[in-house]
Design a protein around this motif. Structure first.
Motif, PDB file in Angstrom:
ATOM      1  N   GLY A  85       0.828  -1.200   0.000  1.00 20.59           N
ATOM      2  CA  GLY A  85       0.000   0.000   0.000  1.00 20.59           C
ATOM      3  C   GLY A  85       0.860   1.247   0.000  1.00 20.59           C
ATOM      4  N   LEU A  86       0.285   2.346   0.447  1.00 15.52           N
ATOM      5  CA  LEU A  86       0.971   3.638   0.473  1.00 15.52           C
ATOM      6  C   LEU A  86       1.104   4.131   1.908  1.00 15.52           C
ATOM      7  CD1 LEU A  86      -0.973   5.452  -2.406  1.00 15.52           C
ATOM      8  CD2 LEU A  86       1.213   4.258  -2.592  1.00 15.52           C
ATOM      9  N   MET A  87       2.217   4.795   2.180  1.00 19.27           N
ATOM     10  CA  MET A  87       2.379   5.511   3.446  1.00 19.27           C
ATOM     11  C   MET A  87       2.149   6.994   3.159  1.00 19.27           C
ATOM     12  SD  MET A  87       5.685   3.644   5.211  1.00 19.27           S
ATOM     13  CE  MET A  87       6.824   4.109   3.892  1.00 19.27           C
ATOM     14  N   ARG A  88       1.140   7.575   3.745  1.00 23.85           N
ATOM     15  CA  ARG A  88       0.918   9.015   3.595  1.00 23.85           C
ATOM     16  C   ARG A  88       1.766   9.722   4.641  1.00 23.85           C
ATOM     17  NH1 ARG A  88      -4.608  12.634   4.454  1.00 23.85           N
ATOM     18  NH2 ARG A  88      -3.980  14.398   3.143  1.00 23.85           N
ATOM     19  N   LEU A  89       2.755  10.469   4.178  1.00 16.80           N
ATOM     20  CA  LEU A  89       3.732  11.055   5.089  1.00 16.80           C
ATOM     21  C   LEU A  89       3.629  12.566   5.223  1.00 16.80           C
ATOM     22  CD1 LEU A  89       6.892   8.928   4.182  1.00 16.80           C
ATOM     23  CD2 LEU A  89       5.042   8.439   5.791  1.00 16.80           C
ATOM     24  N   PHE A  90       2.782  13.185   4.418  1.00 14.47           N
ATOM     25  CA  PHE A  90       2.616  14.645   4.518  1.00 14.47           C
ATOM     26  C   PHE A  90       1.256  15.013   3.960  1.00 14.47           C
ATOM     27  CE2 PHE A  90       3.416  19.141   3.536  1.00 14.47           C
ATOM     28  CZ  PHE A  90       4.125  19.544   4.670  1.00 14.47           C
ATOM     29  N   GLY A  91       0.575  15.909   4.659  1.00 13.34           N
ATOM     30  CA  GLY A  91      -0.736  16.357   4.200  1.00 13.34           C
ATOM     31  C   GLY A  91      -1.238  17.484   5.082  1.00 13.34           C
ATOM     32  N   GLY A  92      -1.932  18.430   4.475  1.00 10.49           N
ATOM     33  CA  GLY A  92      -2.437  19.551   5.246  1.00 10.49           C
ATOM     34  C   GLY A  92      -1.341  20.393   5.861  1.00 10.49           C
ATOM     35  N   GLY A  93      -0.151  20.382   5.224  1.00  8.21           N
ATOM     36  CA  GLY A  93       0.977  21.151   5.737  1.00  8.21           C
ATOM     37  C   GLY A  93       1.647  20.534   6.945  1.00  8.21           C
ATOM     38  N   LYS A  94       1.292  19.293   7.291  1.00  8.44           N
ATOM     39  CA  LYS A  94       1.830  18.644   8.475  1.00  8.44           C
ATOM     40  C   LYS A  94       2.428  17.277   8.140  1.00  8.44           C
ATOM     41  CE  LYS A  94       0.545  21.732  11.549  1.00  8.44           C
ATOM     42  NZ  LYS A  94       1.526  22.485  12.372  1.00  8.44           N
ATOM     43  N   LEU A 125      -8.266   8.879   3.016  1.00  6.38           N
ATOM     44  CA  LEU A 125      -7.490  10.003   3.534  1.00  6.38           C
ATOM     45  C   LEU A 125      -7.895  10.398   4.946  1.00  6.38           C
ATOM     46  CD1 LEU A 125      -7.242  12.326   0.394  1.00  6.38           C
ATOM     47  CD2 LEU A 125      -5.641  10.580   1.193  1.00  6.38           C
ATOM     48  N   GLY A 126      -9.006   9.823   5.431  1.00  4.18           N
ATOM     49  CA  GLY A 126      -9.421  10.093   6.804  1.00  4.18           C
ATOM     50  C   GLY A 126      -9.816  11.540   7.023  1.00  4.18           C
ATOM     51  N   GLU A 127      -9.506  12.048   8.214  1.00  2.88           N
ATOM     52  CA  GLU A 127      -9.917  13.394   8.585  1.00  2.88           C
ATOM     53  C   GLU A 127      -9.080  14.473   7.911  1.00  2.88           C
ATOM     54  OE1 GLU A 127      -9.899  13.752  12.787  1.00  2.88           O
ATOM     55  OE2 GLU A 127     -11.443  12.232  13.121  1.00  2.88           O
ATOM     56  N   VAL A 128      -7.827  14.156   7.580  1.00  2.28           N
ATOM     57  CA  VAL A 128      -6.942  15.163   6.977  1.00  2.28           C
ATOM     58  C   VAL A 128      -7.105  15.117   5.458  1.00  2.28           C
ATOM     59  CG1 VAL A 128      -4.592  16.060   6.827  1.00  2.28           C
ATOM     60  CG2 VAL A 128      -5.330  14.847   8.885  1.00  2.28           C
ATOM     61  N   GLN A 129      -8.070  15.861   4.947  1.00  2.00           N
ATOM     62  CA  GLN A 129      -8.307  15.919   3.510  1.00  2.00           C
ATOM     63  C   GLN A 129      -7.372  16.958   2.881  1.00  2.00           C
ATOM     64  OE1 GLN A 129     -10.419  13.960   1.615  1.00  2.00           O
ATOM     65  NE2 GLN A 129     -10.765  12.740   3.471  1.00  2.00           N
ATOM     66  N   ASP A 130      -7.336  16.968   1.556  1.00  2.00           N
ATOM     67  CA  ASP A 130      -6.425  17.847   0.829  1.00  2.00           C
ATOM     68  C   ASP A 130      -7.229  18.667  -0.171  1.00  2.00           C
ATOM     69  OD1 ASP A 130      -4.479  19.052  -0.745  1.00  2.00           O
ATOM     70  OD2 ASP A 130      -3.132  17.334  -0.664  1.00  2.00           O
ATOM     71  N   ALA A 131      -7.351  19.967   0.101  1.00  2.00           N
ATOM     72  CA  ALA A 131      -8.161  20.840  -0.745  1.00  2.00           C
ATOM     73  C   ALA A 131      -7.576  21.005  -2.140  1.00  2.00           C
ATOM     74  CB  ALA A 131      -8.306  22.214  -0.077  1.00  2.00           C
ATOM     75  N   LYS A 132      -6.287  20.724  -2.311  1.00  2.00           N
ATOM     76  CA  LYS A 132      -5.665  20.880  -3.622  1.00  2.00           C
ATOM     77  C   LYS A 132      -5.768  19.624  -4.485  1.00  2.00           C
ATOM     78  CE  LYS A 132      -2.477  24.638  -2.607  1.00  2.00           C
ATOM     79  NZ  LYS A 132      -1.084  25.148  -2.744  1.00  2.00           N
ATOM     80  N   HIS A 185       7.227  23.534   3.205  1.00  2.00           N
ATOM     81  CA  HIS A 185       6.513  23.439   1.935  1.00  2.00           C
ATOM     82  C   HIS A 185       6.586  22.003   1.441  1.00  2.00           C
ATOM     83  CE1 HIS A 185       5.510  24.158  -2.328  1.00  2.00           C
ATOM     84  NE2 HIS A 185       4.842  25.194  -1.852  1.00  2.00           N
ATOM     85  N   VAL A 186       5.507  21.540   0.834  1.00  2.00           N
ATOM     86  CA  VAL A 186       5.448  20.155   0.368  1.00  2.00           C
ATOM     87  C   VAL A 186       6.588  19.830  -0.594  1.00  2.00           C
ATOM     88  CG1 VAL A 186       3.863  20.736  -1.526  1.00  2.00           C
ATOM     89  CG2 VAL A 186       3.929  18.392  -0.635  1.00  2.00           C
ATOM     90  N   SER A 187       7.049  20.829  -1.375  1.00  2.00           N
ATOM     91  CA  SER A 187       8.112  20.579  -2.348  1.00  2.00           C
ATOM     92  C   SER A 187       9.421  20.203  -1.663  1.00  2.00           C
ATOM     93  CB  SER A 187       8.332  21.818  -3.221  1.00  2.00           C
ATOM     94  OG  SER A 187       8.767  22.931  -2.433  1.00  2.00           O
TER      95      SER A 187
END
Length: 461
Positions: free
Chosen positions: A29-38, A60-67, A334-336
């Motif tokens: 699967g995937l490890m989500r390591l950054f989202g919502g600036g955190k 994505l659970g509670e931490v959604q991504d508006a972008k 920054h995500v970048s």
């Protein structure tokens, strides 16, 4: 073209989490390591080997991504490799730092960016699901490190010694301190000694101490590191750097639990734990004659190996976030920047990552940015050492069609920032504009107006 170190990094990051597990029992699967600036470390399971991600997705659970778009990208695992397909998202999908064409499957090896979220492919999510990533006393502990610290606890409870092997910068002293804090001698002193920094002529005096009059200039009694560690733990980093004669005397101390200072007529009883570390293979050092065989049998077991940072990607965003809070509270990641840090092998491990983040923070302050971005990271930071780093850069492609205008010259630091963003993103204007936090049309106008060269790009026309 990938280097051998990069291929090794890929194999390690994809296989480390499931090392030793039965293939049929693994949970890819995937490890989500950054989202919502955190920074975060969340396991995202695939359903029957596939998953569609987008804004509002339950995965994505509670931490959604508006972008992210509602239907952003599709991820599929074919049993060996992960494939990502962009579903026509508004902001695009980036695989290993490059934007991928819409409706075209692209293999994901290191990191996937959708909106402001970062995902790392994992061959087995079970360790992350079971243990997560935690910060204890400023020490970031992912699944691999938490399993290792369990072994450290056993060694501290039932033995007197431990040898730690690992690359430079992996955190060997941190593990040694954990060995001390988990032992019955945790109330005693912890004495750390870098054996590589001890001059050969002073090693015996510094380790074993000296009595007044033992040599010219010895005006007072001086304790050695061994006496100072009495009742606690002595940590000898790079123990193989000690002279063979000093090794022989150290062995005698460890066996008899007595230390005879220079110029002393009577030995002093001591009671301590000893923890040694090296980035070299001890058995190979014995074979080459640099380490006494009898000392190896005394300090070489039990032993454990610290995994390098490139095998612990789930720790990187949290390490960055924690260090940034210490160095520059209130400044954002920054995500970048996090994306680029996940892509690089970091041969200097945690030590290099922390040092380069400090440099990037200073660069962001100079540019007046409230966030640390990829353009603030040095091009050579975290890269492997090799001929490619010393070769001159390839000649850039000719400037765009329009000649430079007579507009006000672009400040040198801003020009450098734009050129660096373009290099970091392989000439991809969309990705560079995102890193610079401006619209791609604005970036194109800057390129044309000031005659900035555009490196070769994989960006679709």
């Amino acid at each position: 073209m990938e280097t051998e170190q990069e291929r090794s990094t890929l194999r390690a990051s994809r296989g480390a989490a499931g090392a030793g597990a039965d293939d049929g029992a693994r949970v890819p699967g995937l490890m989500r390591l950054f989202g919502g600036g955190k920074a975060m470390a969340v396991a995202v399971r695939l359903k029957e080997g596939a998953l569609e991600l987008g804004r509002g997705a339950a995965a994505l659970g509670e931490v959604q991504d508006a972008k992210m778009s509602r239907r952003h990208a599709h991820v599929r695992f074919d049993g060996q490799r992960f494939w990502v397909t962009d579903l026509g998202s508004q902001n695009g999908t980036f695989v290993d730092g490059a934007a991928i064409p819409k409706e075209t499957a692209q293999e994901a090896r290191r990191v996937v960016r959708m909106g402001d979220s970062l995902f790392v492919p994992s061959m087995d999510l079970r360790p992350l699901e079971a243990h997560g990533v935690e910060i204890v006393e400023d020490f970031v502990r992912g699944p691999a490190m938490r399993g290792l610290l369990t072994r450290v606890s056993h060694a501290a409870s039932f033995g007197h010694s431990l040898h730690i092997h690992g690359e430079s910068g992996t955190g060997k002293e941190g593990v040694a301190r954990a060995f001390h804090s988990l032992s019955p001698r945790q109330g005693g002193p912890f004495i750390a000694v870098n054996c590589a920094a001890i001059p050969e002529s002073l090693a015996e005096r510094l380790l074993f101490g000296a009595r007044r009059g033992a040599y010219s200039g010895a005006d007072v009694d001086a304790q050695g590191y061994l006496q100072s560690a009495d009742g606690g733990t002595l940590f000898l980093d790079e123990v193989v750097e000690l002279d063979l004669a000093v090794q022989a005397k150290l062995l005698r101390v460890l066996e008899n639990r007595e230390v005879l200072a220079l110029g002393a007529s009577k030995a002093q009883r001591i009671d301590l734990h000893i923890c040694c570390a090296s980035n070299k293979d001890l058995r190979a050092q014995v074979a080459s004659g640099r380490l006494r065989e009898d000392l190896y049998f005394r300090i070489g077991r039990p032993d454990l190996t610290l995994p390098p940072l490139r095998q612990r990607p789930e720790e990187i965003p949290l390490l960055l976030e924690r260090e940034l809070q210490h160095k520059s509270p209130g400044r954002g990641l920054h995500v970048s920047l996090v994306e680029e840090c996940l892509r690089r092998p970091w041969p200097g491990n945690v030590r290099e990552l922390m040092n380069e983040l400090c440099v990037a923070v200073q660069a962001s302050q100079v540019h007046g940015s409230s966030r640390v971005e990829v353009c603030h990271l040095s091009p050579g930071a975290g890269a492997g050492f090799g001929p490619a780093l010393s070769q001159p850069a390839e000649a850039p492609r000719a400037p765009p069609r329009k000649a430079p205008s007579k507009a006000k010259p672009l400040p040198a630091d801003e020009r450098t920032r734009i050129e660096q963003a373009l290099r970091q993103n392989g000439g991809n204007v969309t990705a560079a504009a995102r890193a610079l936090d401006i619209h791609r049309t604005q970036l194109r106008r800057l390129l044309e107006r000031h005659g900035l060269a555009l490196p070769d790009s994989d960006e679709p026309e």
